[in-house]
Write an enzyme that holds these catalytic residues in place. Structure first.
Site, mmCIF file in Angstrom:
data_model
loop_
_atom_site.group_PDB
_atom_site.id
_atom_site.type_symbol
_atom_site.label_atom_id
_atom_site.label_comp_id
_atom_site.label_asym_id
_atom_site.label_seq_id
_atom_site.Cartn_x
_atom_site.Cartn_y
_atom_site.Cartn_z
ATOM 1 N N GLU A 32 -9.677 -1.583 29.967
ATOM 2 C CA GLU A 32 -9.180 -0.513 29.092
ATOM 3 C C GLU A 32 -8.556 0.620 29.903
ATOM 4 O O GLU A 32 -7.514 1.156 29.527
ATOM 5 C CB GLU A 32 -10.309 0.032 28.210
ATOM 6 C CG GLU A 32 -10.897 -0.981 27.223
ATOM 7 C CD GLU A 32 -9.856 -1.646 26.338
ATOM 8 O OE1 GLU A 32 -8.805 -1.025 26.074
ATOM 9 O OE2 GLU A 32 -10.080 -2.800 25.926
ATOM 10 N N GLY A 44 0.779 -1.230 0.000
ATOM 11 C CA GLY A 44 0.000 0.000 0.000
ATOM 12 C C GLY A 44 0.811 1.280 0.000
ATOM 13 O O GLY A 44 0.247 2.361 0.051
#
Ligand code: ADP
Ligand code: MG
Ligand code: ZN
Length: 642
Positions: free
Chosen positions: A453, A234
């Site tokens: 988290e 890419g």
């Protein structure tokens, strides 16, 4: 030096025409068959179907006046109408149909008593030649063959079209006429390629050469024939190759290595020969071999079938590159993201001896790439490409293009006239963290995810030297239940041991928080553990970052299982070393988990505050995180003071 190649498309059109003809024929045949099966065999509804015995009984009873024999089929008339099976009509009432005609079949063994019986009862017998059914039987015999041959014809054409079209009969699979490569004239120029300034500079020389070869040959200089474009997926290797062709304004023959994989045996080499011949005829020109690694991999280590074919194709490429005469101004470009697996013969001088590395774009280049891809996109006033560039570290050109596209799609879905900052933000989250899932998650579970988290986040915030926090979220996305995102302050090329250990600590922060708060761990930390282990193992084995193992690099067969090379490489260290490595890996991970736990215990109040914030808002940005952390601090000091 411009050649027009309009006739190519006309050829294509013609091919398409013959195509639709064949398809039409097929459809007619199929329709014929359907009609035939519907009507050819259908019963006449006015005739009663009876058995041979019933037929004979009727004759004996004298209820039959006339019969017509056609082959083995017999139809005829009753004297008195006969009742059939009662049937329910559409409206529900029972009706018994009356038949004045019948049909039956005579057994294939001749019944010698039939004729005398018929004569005795004075039945009129008509005999008909069964020519009609003969025709049918021929048709039935032939149609399937027409269909089979037609199908073969059709698929072979289809196949050849997929392989690039070209002339040749239906059985000409292997003919060198058939093409796999495509020839284009590229309209893309260096202007369409943002960033990559170094590569452009190097390729400019090639462009100059292609534009005016005599200028170079006059001085006796020889340019490299083969240029290898190397870089991660890419970054714009394919794009760059096209841009070179567009800049120089020369024909561009392109072939993709991966297409060889689906090819028939013995064809690859002839395709290569054919392509080189045509390119030479068109010279100056460019041949572009994309994904070179899929054919150019080290020979003799192929896993699975078909590597003989690959080898022949590769040999043909090598032979063609050696066989260039000096007046043939053909440049061979190739692209790969795995230069390490290429066969040595490919990269020796005279072949792909010049290597141009394309790097992932830095901030400035990212902004330029965004600029290229937002050229035709109406942007809202609040969109700041600089800002997006800063927050897309590690994105490739293709990722950035995708980002713009996703944002535009979102804006269209929201029926906006312009693409605004929110859409870019959402698109970015989608690309980095995955698509949001609309799961209903139990309150209990949500709390656990929030602690996990927040654990990552607090460690990231307070471990010295860790990348700054960007976003924490407990919205489930993809496979993950939540996400914590950090943003490297600048694009880094080199990582220190302490930085990497910090990364490990952040990875383990989620699990550590679960342990501290719930005195338990969940499967949610599985991926974190895997990543942490992988990273530490590389630190120990590849980067010599463990004192005990020392400054040695060990090979690990951890890469792609289909790339021949790694499989043949054995582990190059002893059992004893393996044991020490395992021990070092475990010790380092344990150490960093303890470190994470220490930070979390120390900052427990902040952890709790962050969890509350997460449960309330689900997603927290950098500013919001900072605010929550600051507020909990002032609360603490207020309490301590009061
Ligand atoms: P590669 O061949 O290296 O895998 P591609 O050349 O196919 O990557 O790039 C994919 C797409 O990404 C391109 O078509 C282009 O739209 C975009 N892209 C990549 N790099 C750039 C760049 N430097 N400038 C502009 N667009 C880029
Ligand atoms: Mg490519
Ligand atoms: Zn985690």
């Amino acid at each position: 030096m411009k050649r027009t190649k309009g006739d190519n498309s006309r050829e294509k059109e013609q091919e398409n025409n013959t195509f639709s003809n064949v398809r039409m024929l097929l459809w007619v045949a199929v329709l014929w068959l359907i009609l035939f099966s519907l009507f050819g065999n259908s019963k006449n509804p006015q005739r009663l179907e009876i058995s041979y015995t019933e037929f004979k009984n009727s004759v004996k009873k004298g209820n039959i006046t006339e019969i017509t024999v056609e082959g083995q089929e017999v139809t005829g008339k009753f004297k008195e109408p006969v009742e059939g099976e009662p049937q329910s009509s559409f409206f529900g009432e029972k009706r018994t149909p009356q038949f004045s005609q019948f049909e039956t079949a005579i057994p294939s063994f001749q019944d010698p008593k039939l004729m005398p019986l018929l004569e005795e009862k004075e039945v009129i017998v008509n005999a008909k030649e069964d020519g009609n059914s003969l025709l049918w039987s021929i048709a039935i015999g032939v149609i399937p063959w027409i269909l089979i041959v037609g199908f073969f014809f059709y698929t072979s054409r289809k196949l050849r079209e997929r392989m690039g079209g070209g002339a040749g009969g239906p059985f000409g699979f292997g003919k060198s006429k058939a093409k796999l490569y495509s020839k284009l004239t590229s309209k893309i120029t260096f202007r369409d390629v943002a960033g990559l300034d170094n590569a452009k500079k190097e390729l400019q020389e090639i462009v100059d050469f292609l534009k005016n070869p005599s200028k170079f040959s006059r001085l006796g200089g020889e340019l490299p024939r083969g240029i290898l474009l190397v870089g991660p997926p890419g970054v714009g290797k394919t794009l760059m190759a096209r841009a070179v062709a567009g800049e120089a304004n020369v024909p561009f023959y392109s072939i993709s290595g991966s297409e060889f994989i689906e090819m028939f045996v013995g064809v690859g080499a002839s395709r290569v020969r054919d392509m080189f011949n045509n390119a030479k005829k068109d010279s100056p020109s460019i041949i572009f071999i994309d994904e070179l690694d899929s054919i150019g991999r080290v020979r003799g280590t192929g896993v699975g079938g078909g590597h003989d074919e690959r080898e022949q194709t590769l040999n043909q490429i090598l032979a063609e590159m050696d066989g260039f005469a000096s007046h043939e101004n053909v440049i061979v470009l190739a692209a790969t993201n795995r230069p390490d697996v290429l066969d040595q013969a490919l990269i020796r001088p005279g072949r792909f001896d010049r290597r141009i590395t394309l790097e992932l774009p830095q901030k400035k280049a990212r902004k330029e790439i965004l600029g290229v891809h937002t050229r035709g996109v109406p942007l809202g006033d609040n969109v700041n490409l600089d800002n997006i560039a800063v927050r897309s570290v590690g994105f490739s050109g293709a990722d950035l293009k995708n980002l713009v596209n996703e944002a535009a799609l979102l804006a269209a879905r929201n029926e906006k006239k312009k693409v605004e900052a929110e859409e870019f933000e959402q698109a970015r989250d989608k690309i980095i963290m995955g698509i949001e899932r609309e799961d209903v998650i139990k309150e209990e579970e949500k709390r656990a995810v929030a602690y996990h988290e927040a654990g990552h986040a607090i460690v990231a915030q307070f471990y010295p030297g860790a990348d700054p926090l960007e976003k924490v979220s407990i919205i489930p996305r993809g496979r993950a239940l939540g996400a914590t995102e950090q943003l490297p302050a600048e694009d880094r090329h080199n990582f220190s041991r302490s930085y990497l250990l910090g990364k490990v600590a952040v990875m383990l922060g989620g699990r550590a928080a679960e342990k501290i708060v719930f005195n338990d761990v969940t499967t949610g930390a599985g991926d974190d553990l895997k990543n942490a282990t992988k990273l530490v193992r590389r630190m120990v084995c590849q980067w010599g970052m463990s004192e005990k193992v020392g400054p040695v690099a060990f090979r690990q067969g951890e890469q792609h299982p289909f790339l021949g090379r790694e499989i043949t490489e054995q582990r190059d260290f002893s059992e004893e070393t393996a044991r020490i490595i395992d021990e070092e890996v475990r010790k380092n991970i344990e150490k960093m988990e303890n470190e994470a736990a220490r930070i979390l215990i120390e900052k427990r109040k902040k952890l709790d505050a962050l969890v509350d914030g997460l449960l309330e808002h689900e997603t927290l940005g950098r500013m919001e995180i900072e605010e929550i952390l600051k507020r909990s601090e002032s609360l603490l000091t207020a309490k301590a003071g009061g």
